[in-house]
Write a protein that holds these residues in place. Structure first.
Motif, PDB file in Angstrom:
ATOM      1  N   LEU A  45       0.825  -1.203   0.000  1.00  0.00           N
ATOM      2  CA  LEU A  45       0.000   0.000   0.000  1.00  0.00           C
ATOM      3  C   LEU A  45       0.866   1.262   0.000  1.00  0.00           C
ATOM      4  O   LEU A  45       0.476   2.287  -0.564  1.00  0.00           O
ATOM      5  CB  LEU A  45      -0.928   0.000   1.217  1.00  0.00           C
ATOM      6  CG  LEU A  45      -2.060  -1.041   1.164  1.00  0.00           C
ATOM      7  CD1 LEU A  45      -2.830  -1.069   2.476  1.00  0.00           C
ATOM      8  CD2 LEU A  45      -2.994  -0.759   0.000  1.00  0.00           C
ATOM      9  N   LEU A  46       2.049   1.183   0.611  1.00  0.00           N
ATOM     10  CA  LEU A  46       2.949   2.324   0.544  1.00  0.00           C
ATOM     11  C   LEU A  46       3.402   2.560  -0.898  1.00  0.00           C
ATOM     12  O   LEU A  46       3.482   3.713  -1.342  1.00  0.00           O
ATOM     13  CB  LEU A  46       4.171   2.081   1.440  1.00  0.00           C
ATOM     14  CG  LEU A  46       5.272   3.147   1.371  1.00  0.00           C
ATOM     15  CD1 LEU A  46       4.727   4.506   1.795  1.00  0.00           C
ATOM     16  CD2 LEU A  46       6.469   2.758   2.219  1.00  0.00           C
ATOM     17  N   SER A  47       3.709   1.493  -1.610  1.00  0.00           N
ATOM     18  CA  SER A  47       4.101   1.637  -3.012  1.00  0.00           C
ATOM     19  C   SER A  47       2.976   2.257  -3.822  1.00  0.00           C
ATOM     20  O   SER A  47       3.208   3.081  -4.715  1.00  0.00           O
ATOM     21  CB  SER A  47       4.483   0.275  -3.604  1.00  0.00           C
ATOM     22  OG  SER A  47       3.357  -0.569  -3.719  1.00  0.00           O
ATOM     23  N   ALA A  99       9.277   6.398  -9.776  1.00  0.00           N
ATOM     24  CA  ALA A  99       8.417   5.858  -8.717  1.00  0.00           C
ATOM     25  C   ALA A  99       8.593   4.348  -8.601  1.00  0.00           C
ATOM     26  O   ALA A  99       8.612   3.797  -7.490  1.00  0.00           O
ATOM     27  CB  ALA A  99       6.963   6.197  -9.000  1.00  0.00           C
ATOM     28  N   ALA A 100       8.733   3.675  -9.743  1.00  0.00           N
ATOM     29  CA  ALA A 100       8.957   2.226  -9.723  1.00  0.00           C
ATOM     30  C   ALA A 100      10.254   1.881  -8.993  1.00  0.00           C
ATOM     31  O   ALA A 100      10.316   0.920  -8.212  1.00  0.00           O
ATOM     32  CB  ALA A 100       8.993   1.687 -11.149  1.00  0.00           C
ATOM     33  N   LEU A 101      11.302   2.677  -9.220  1.00  0.00           N
ATOM     34  CA  LEU A 101      12.574   2.449  -8.545  1.00  0.00           C
ATOM     35  C   LEU A 101      12.436   2.640  -7.034  1.00  0.00           C
ATOM     36  O   LEU A 101      12.979   1.852  -6.233  1.00  0.00           O
ATOM     37  CB  LEU A 101      13.634   3.405  -9.096  1.00  0.00           C
ATOM     38  CG  LEU A 101      15.034   3.309  -8.469  1.00  0.00           C
ATOM     39  CD1 LEU A 101      15.610   1.919  -8.668  1.00  0.00           C
ATOM     40  CD2 LEU A 101      15.961   4.367  -9.064  1.00  0.00           C
ATOM     41  N   ALA A 102      11.679   3.660  -6.627  1.00  0.00           N
ATOM     42  CA  ALA A 102      11.467   3.904  -5.193  1.00  0.00           C
ATOM     43  C   ALA A 102      10.713   2.738  -4.559  1.00  0.00           C
ATOM     44  O   ALA A 102      11.003   2.332  -3.413  1.00  0.00           O
ATOM     45  CB  ALA A 102      10.696   5.206  -4.998  1.00  0.00           C
ATOM     46  N   ILE A 105      13.137  -0.205  -3.996  1.00  0.00           N
ATOM     47  CA  ILE A 105      14.006   0.005  -2.832  1.00  0.00           C
ATOM     48  C   ILE A 105      13.250  -0.276  -1.537  1.00  0.00           C
ATOM     49  O   ILE A 105      13.735  -0.982  -0.636  1.00  0.00           O
ATOM     50  CB  ILE A 105      14.560   1.443  -2.836  1.00  0.00           C
ATOM     51  CG1 ILE A 105      15.490   1.645  -4.038  1.00  0.00           C
ATOM     52  CG2 ILE A 105      15.295   1.738  -1.530  1.00  0.00           C
ATOM     53  CD1 ILE A 105      15.963   3.067  -4.216  1.00  0.00           C
ATOM     54  N   THR A 106      12.016   0.237  -1.449  1.00  0.00           N
ATOM     55  CA  THR A 106      11.212   0.033  -0.236  1.00  0.00           C
ATOM     56  C   THR A 106      10.861  -1.437  -0.052  1.00  0.00           C
ATOM     57  O   THR A 106      10.901  -1.969   1.068  1.00  0.00           O
ATOM     58  CB  THR A 106       9.927   0.874  -0.314  1.00  0.00           C
ATOM     59  OG1 THR A 106      10.259   2.243  -0.563  1.00  0.00           O
ATOM     60  CG2 THR A 106       9.134   0.769   0.976  1.00  0.00           C
ATOM     61  N   ALA A 107      10.506  -2.123  -1.153  1.00  0.00           N
ATOM     62  CA  ALA A 107      10.120  -3.533  -1.064  1.00  0.00           C
ATOM     63  C   ALA A 107      11.305  -4.409  -0.650  1.00  0.00           C
ATOM     64  O   ALA A 107      11.150  -5.338   0.155  1.00  0.00           O
ATOM     65  CB  ALA A 107       9.570  -3.995  -2.403  1.00  0.00           C
TER      66      ALA A 107
END
Length: 315
Positions: A45-47, A99-102, A105-107
């Motif tokens: 959900l953050l993504s 955004a996909a790159l961010a 990184i988060t995942a």
């Protein structure tokens, strides 16, 4: 060489209202998804919320671009400002990829340090509400983009539709993670979402690059142009050097027409006018450039390429 422009500036000048709708939808859905993330702690959900921040930035770029495109041609931009649309869609495609790159990184961080999910029922319900808002906005913008031949609105709609599928995937992934108890499933779904988002961004950037490189009309529209011109051949004329390109909502078509040398200038002019009217009826927002030549002159057959060779007797 003669030019005949079809002016369709009026409807285009009103497209900024669609961008304002996109901005409003982006603000509302971003807020909703951030709430869903804090309720659940789901990286999926953050993504999804991170992508909504891209939606907001892209919507502001679209609003600015549509204001530029709506300006009439001037001394510095005699062909209008339509190519600004490709800039907007290119920026949006780049933002989507970032955004996909961010998200990746988060995942990855969440894969290394798992975190339990909380209050999933309420969080997923909130996420579904955001998806419904995006779906309605996307369908509305897509129809408007196709109707007004605006790549900016189509790109924004495509982005929002991607967001809808993203939310759907996240909801499924988070639900499965909760049901199975396997926490890595949540960040793995986020990685899959990132791949989908990145592919959408790459496609938008590619389409923008093609537009900036003066790509010809799509095959279906090109065939329609040829069909119109072929309809005049039985009148004893020929055409060649057919070239087309697009600049946002505006289309440019140019070609040379060869007529018998015995024709008067008036007769040749009337024929060109008839051909241009037929093309304008078939293509909205088209500017037509024509060049009249005598059939009997060999020089008339030497201008098929974009760069015409110099005369052989030049000193």
């Amino acid at each position: 060489m003669r030019e005949n422009r079809a002016v369709h500036q009026g409807p285009q000048s009103n497209l900024t209202r669609f961008a304002l709708l996109s901005i409003a939808a982006a603000v509302v859905t971003m807020a909703i998804k951030i709430v869903a993330y804090f309720l659940t702690g789901s990286v999926g959900l953050l993504s999804d919320a991170l992508e909504s921040t891209v939606n907001l930035g892209a919507a502001f770029v679209a609003f600015w671009t549509l204001r530029v495109v709506a300006q009439p041609p001037d001394e510095e931009h005699a062909y209008g400002h339509g190519k600004a649309e490709y800039f907007s869609s290119g920026v949006e495609g780049t933002l989507i990829t970032v955004a996909a790159l961010a998200i990746v990184i988060t995942a990855v961080q969440r894969l290394l340090v798992p975190r339990p999910l909380e209050r999933l029922g309420l969080g997923l319900a909130v996420a579904c509400l955001a998806a419904a808002i995006n779906l309605g906005t996307a369908l509305f913008l897509r129809n408007a983009g196709r109707r007004h031949r605006s790549i900016v609105l189509e790109a924004d709609a495509q982005h929002l539709l991607t967001d809808v599928w993203t939310t759907g995937g996240v909801v499924v992934g988070v639900s499965l993670a909760s049901w199975t108890g396997w926490q890595p499933l949540d960040p793995l779904v986020a990685l899959a979402v990132a791949v989908n988002i990145a592919w959408s961004g790459v496609r938008l950037v590619r389409r923008s690059m093609l537009g900036l490189m003066d790509t010809a009309l799509p095959p279906a529209e090109m065939r329609a142009v040829v069909d119109v011109l072929e309809g005049f051949v039985p009148k004893g004329v020929r055409y060649h050097a057919l070239r087309t390109r697009q600049a946002g909502f505006r289309t440019f078509v140019s070609f040379h027409v060869q007529v018998p040398g015995t024709w008067t200038v008036q007769r040749g002019h009337d024929l060109l006018e008839e051909m241009e009217v037929a093309l304008r009826r078939m293509l909205a927002g088209v500017s037509v450039f024509t060049h009249l030549e005598p059939l009997e002159d060999p020089v008339s057959f030497e201008d098929l390429s974009l760069d015409r060779p110099p005369p052989t007797n030049a000193k």
